[in-house]
Motif scaffolding. Structure first.
Motif, PDB file in Angstrom:
ATOM      1  N   ASP A   1      -4.130  10.715   4.766  1.00  0.00           N
ATOM      2  CA  ASP A   1      -3.736  11.812   5.392  1.00  0.00           C
ATOM      3  C   ASP A   1      -2.117  12.111   5.701  1.00  0.00           C
ATOM      4  N   ARG A   2      -2.031  13.187   5.935  1.00  0.00           N
ATOM      5  CA  ARG A   2      -0.533  13.670   6.000  1.00  0.00           C
ATOM      6  C   ARG A   2       0.393  12.630   6.985  1.00  0.00           C
ATOM      7  N   GLU A   3      -0.242  12.230   7.949  1.00  0.00           N
ATOM      8  CA  GLU A   3       0.548  11.600   8.803  1.00  0.00           C
ATOM      9  C   GLU A   3       0.898  10.141   8.354  1.00  0.00           C
ATOM     10  N   ALA A   4       0.238   9.685   7.280  1.00  0.00           N
ATOM     11  CA  ALA A   4       0.398   8.505   6.940  1.00  0.00           C
ATOM     12  C   ALA A   4       1.486   8.546   5.601  1.00  0.00           C
ATOM     13  N   VAL A   5       1.287   9.534   5.043  1.00  0.00           N
ATOM     14  CA  VAL A   5       2.251   9.698   3.959  1.00  0.00           C
ATOM     15  C   VAL A   5       3.828  10.047   4.752  1.00  0.00           C
ATOM     16  N   GLU A   6       3.860  10.772   5.636  1.00  0.00           N
ATOM     17  CA  GLU A   6       4.941  10.814   6.576  1.00  0.00           C
ATOM     18  C   GLU A   6       5.530   9.692   6.872  1.00  0.00           C
ATOM     19  N   TYR A   7       4.619   8.827   7.415  1.00  0.00           N
ATOM     20  CA  TYR A   7       5.031   7.505   7.997  1.00  0.00           C
ATOM     21  C   TYR A   7       5.791   6.832   7.025  1.00  0.00           C
ATOM     22  N   LEU A   8       5.100   6.695   5.795  1.00  0.00           N
ATOM     23  CA  LEU A   8       5.623   5.917   4.597  1.00  0.00           C
ATOM     24  C   LEU A   8       6.969   6.502   4.047  1.00  0.00           C
ATOM     25  N   LYS A   9       7.302   7.643   4.165  1.00  0.00           N
ATOM     26  CA  LYS A   9       8.355   8.469   3.658  1.00  0.00           C
ATOM     27  C   LYS A   9       9.812   8.074   4.716  1.00  0.00           C
ATOM     28  N   GLU A  10       9.233   7.974   6.016  1.00  0.00           N
ATOM     29  CA  GLU A  10      10.276   7.624   7.010  1.00  0.00           C
ATOM     30  C   GLU A  10      10.722   6.300   6.903  1.00  0.00           C
ATOM     31  N   LEU A  11       9.856   5.262   6.400  1.00  0.00           N
ATOM     32  CA  LEU A  11      10.373   3.910   5.888  1.00  0.00           C
ATOM     33  C   LEU A  11      11.526   3.825   4.883  1.00  0.00           C
ATOM     34  N   LYS A  12      11.507   4.828   4.200  1.00  0.00           N
ATOM     35  CA  LYS A  12      12.470   5.043   3.017  1.00  0.00           C
ATOM     36  C   LYS A  12      12.326   3.457   2.102  1.00  0.00           C
ATOM     37  N   PRO A  13      11.180   3.167   1.527  1.00  0.00           N
ATOM     38  CA  PRO A  13      11.160   2.076   0.854  1.00  0.00           C
ATOM     39  C   PRO A  13      11.846   2.313  -0.554  1.00  0.00           C
ATOM     40  N   ASP A  14      12.462   1.089  -0.942  1.00  0.00           N
ATOM     41  CA  ASP A  14      13.059   0.824  -2.493  1.00  0.00           C
ATOM     42  C   ASP A  14      11.685   0.940  -3.448  1.00  0.00           C
ATOM     43  N   VAL A  15      10.766   0.222  -3.222  1.00  0.00           N
ATOM     44  CA  VAL A  15       9.561  -0.031  -3.890  1.00  0.00           C
ATOM     45  C   VAL A  15       8.370  -0.250  -2.916  1.00  0.00           C
ATOM     46  N   MET A  16       7.256  -0.074  -3.548  1.00  0.00           N
ATOM     47  CA  MET A  16       6.110  -0.292  -3.017  1.00  0.00           C
ATOM     48  C   MET A  16       5.176  -1.164  -3.841  1.00  0.00           C
ATOM     49  N   VAL A  17       4.480  -2.180  -3.041  1.00  0.00           N
ATOM     50  CA  VAL A  17       3.718  -3.089  -3.895  1.00  0.00           C
ATOM     51  C   VAL A  17       2.094  -3.019  -3.490  1.00  0.00           C
ATOM     52  N   VAL A  18       1.195  -3.025  -4.484  1.00  0.00           N
ATOM     53  CA  VAL A  18      -0.424  -3.031  -4.130  1.00  0.00           C
ATOM     54  C   VAL A  18      -0.862  -4.063  -4.911  1.00  0.00           C
ATOM     55  N   VAL A  19      -1.725  -4.661  -4.045  1.00  0.00           N
ATOM     56  CA  VAL A  19      -2.561  -5.923  -4.763  1.00  0.00           C
ATOM     57  C   VAL A  19      -3.933  -5.829  -4.159  1.00  0.00           C
ATOM     58  N   ALA A  20      -5.061  -5.901  -4.918  1.00  0.00           N
ATOM     59  CA  ALA A  20      -6.234  -5.685  -4.597  1.00  0.00           C
ATOM     60  C   ALA A  20      -6.615  -4.810  -3.743  1.00  0.00           C
ATOM     61  N   PHE A  21      -6.226  -3.535  -3.952  1.00  0.00           N
ATOM     62  CA  PHE A  21      -6.123  -2.259  -2.992  1.00  0.00           C
ATOM     63  C   PHE A  21      -7.482  -1.443  -3.591  1.00  0.00           C
ATOM     64  N   GLY A  22      -8.403  -1.382  -2.630  1.00  0.00           N
ATOM     65  CA  GLY A  22      -9.506  -0.653  -3.352  1.00  0.00           C
ATOM     66  C   GLY A  22      -9.525   1.261  -3.368  1.00  0.00           C
ATOM     67  N   GLN A  23      -8.364   1.624  -3.198  1.00  0.00           N
ATOM     68  CA  GLN A  23      -8.350   3.076  -3.322  1.00  0.00           C
ATOM     69  C   GLN A  23      -7.186   3.461  -4.425  1.00  0.00           C
ATOM     70  N   ILE A  24      -7.078   4.556  -4.963  1.00  0.00           N
ATOM     71  CA  ILE A  24      -6.114   5.100  -5.828  1.00  0.00           C
ATOM     72  C   ILE A  24      -5.098   5.879  -4.888  1.00  0.00           C
ATOM     73  N   LEU A  25      -3.998   5.410  -4.894  1.00  0.00           N
ATOM     74  CA  LEU A  25      -2.773   6.297  -4.476  1.00  0.00           C
ATOM     75  C   LEU A  25      -2.565   7.730  -5.018  1.00  0.00           C
ATOM     76  N   PRO A  26      -2.433   8.603  -3.934  1.00  0.00           N
ATOM     77  CA  PRO A  26      -2.236  10.054  -4.326  1.00  0.00           C
ATOM     78  C   PRO A  26      -0.558  10.095  -4.932  1.00  0.00           C
ATOM     79  N   LYS A  27      -0.272  11.113  -5.576  1.00  0.00           N
ATOM     80  CA  LYS A  27       0.997  11.152  -6.463  1.00  0.00           C
ATOM     81  C   LYS A  27       1.897  11.395  -4.988  1.00  0.00           C
ATOM     82  N   ALA A  28       1.550  11.978  -4.256  1.00  0.00           N
ATOM     83  CA  ALA A  28       2.558  12.270  -2.764  1.00  0.00           C
ATOM     84  C   ALA A  28       2.997  10.879  -2.477  1.00  0.00           C
ATOM     85  N   ILE A  29       2.157   9.862  -2.458  1.00  0.00           N
ATOM     86  CA  ILE A  29       2.766   8.466  -2.060  1.00  0.00           C
ATOM     87  C   ILE A  29       3.447   7.833  -3.286  1.00  0.00           C
TER      88      ILE A  29
END
Length: 243
Positions: A1-29
């Motif tokens: 949801d939008r709140e989750a996307v905004e939360y991730l933006k606030e973290l300002k990550p250089d890179v994100m890592v996904v392992v064994a995650f059962g969903q497809i990340l949207p382009k916004a993330i």
């Protein structure tokens, strides 16, 4: 949801890592981190895209597997490949044993991938769509053994279903779990699924489409998993047929 996307933006990550995650990340993330989103996938891409690559590679009788790191896109395991490591699969290795090996390799490969990303040393490689294969989630019914199949296919199925959901066959109307088997070159009479040798000293051997297969570990309903030879001390199986 939008709140989750905004939360991730606030973290300002250089890179994100996904392992064994059962969903497809949207382009916004996917667009948030400047170095992108990295996925650690337990197969030699483009083969075995999907939810259960470790189990299916064993069930299919493949001789090798491995780990691939890739840049994520909006598809299912379709992004450009970064690094990968290959391993041989043992003839009696279970999915659980392979999982443990690939987990350790995946951790090392992820560390190397991130370090190389930071240094700009990686050249992403596009996957060959013509060579791509997909695998779905494992269901309990996938574990049911058909003794009309060749012994090797049954052996691979048993290995791939260990430790979950565990291969099984019906005996006297009850599901019996089969944890481990052994390939043999023995020929024998009887019909497929029949226990043609069932002796506490010799072991438990069942007829398949082409030869006998030895059941090494078995679990009857309401009982513990045990060596088949030990189980035969309390169960008369000679001549009985697994269905």
């Amino acid at each position: 949801d939008r709140e989750a996307v905004e939360y991730l933006k606030e973290l300002k990550p250089d890179v994100m890592v996904v392992v064994a995650f059962g969903q497809i990340l949207p382009k916004a993330i996917l667009d948030i981190p400047p170095y992108g989103c990295v996925n650690v996938h337990a197969s030699l891409l483009p083969k075995y895209r999907g939810a259960a690559p470790i189990q299916w590679v064993v069930i299919d009788g493949e001789k090798e597997s491995g780990v691939t790191t890739m840049m994520m896109d909006v598809g299912l395991d379709t992004g450009d490949m970064l690094l990968r490591r290959e391993v041989e699969i043992g003839e009696n290795e279970t999915a659980g044993e392979l999982f443990d090996r690939l987990a350790a390799i995946g951790a090392e490969l992820l560390k190397e991938t991130i370090e190389c990303l930071e240094k700009g040393e990686l050249k992403p490689i596009k996957q060959d769509e013509a060579a791509a294969t997909k695998c779905g989630m494992i269901k309990k019914e996938d574990g049911r053994i058909d003794f009309n199949r060749p012994a090797q296919r049954i052996h691979d199925q048993v290995r791939g279903m260990n430790p979950w959901p565990v291969a099984f066959a019906m005996l006297d109307g009850q599901p019996v779990k089969i944890w481990a088997t052994r390939m043999t070159e023995q020929q024998g009479g009887g019909k497929t699924g029949e226990c043609v040798i069932a002796d506490p000293k010799k072991g438990l051997f069942v007829r398949t489409a082409d030869k006998l297969i030895e059941i090494k570990e078995i679990q009857f309903p309401g009982a513990k998993r045990m060596e088949a030879k030990a189980a035969l001390l309390g169960h008369q199986l000679l001549g009985k047929v697994f269905e």
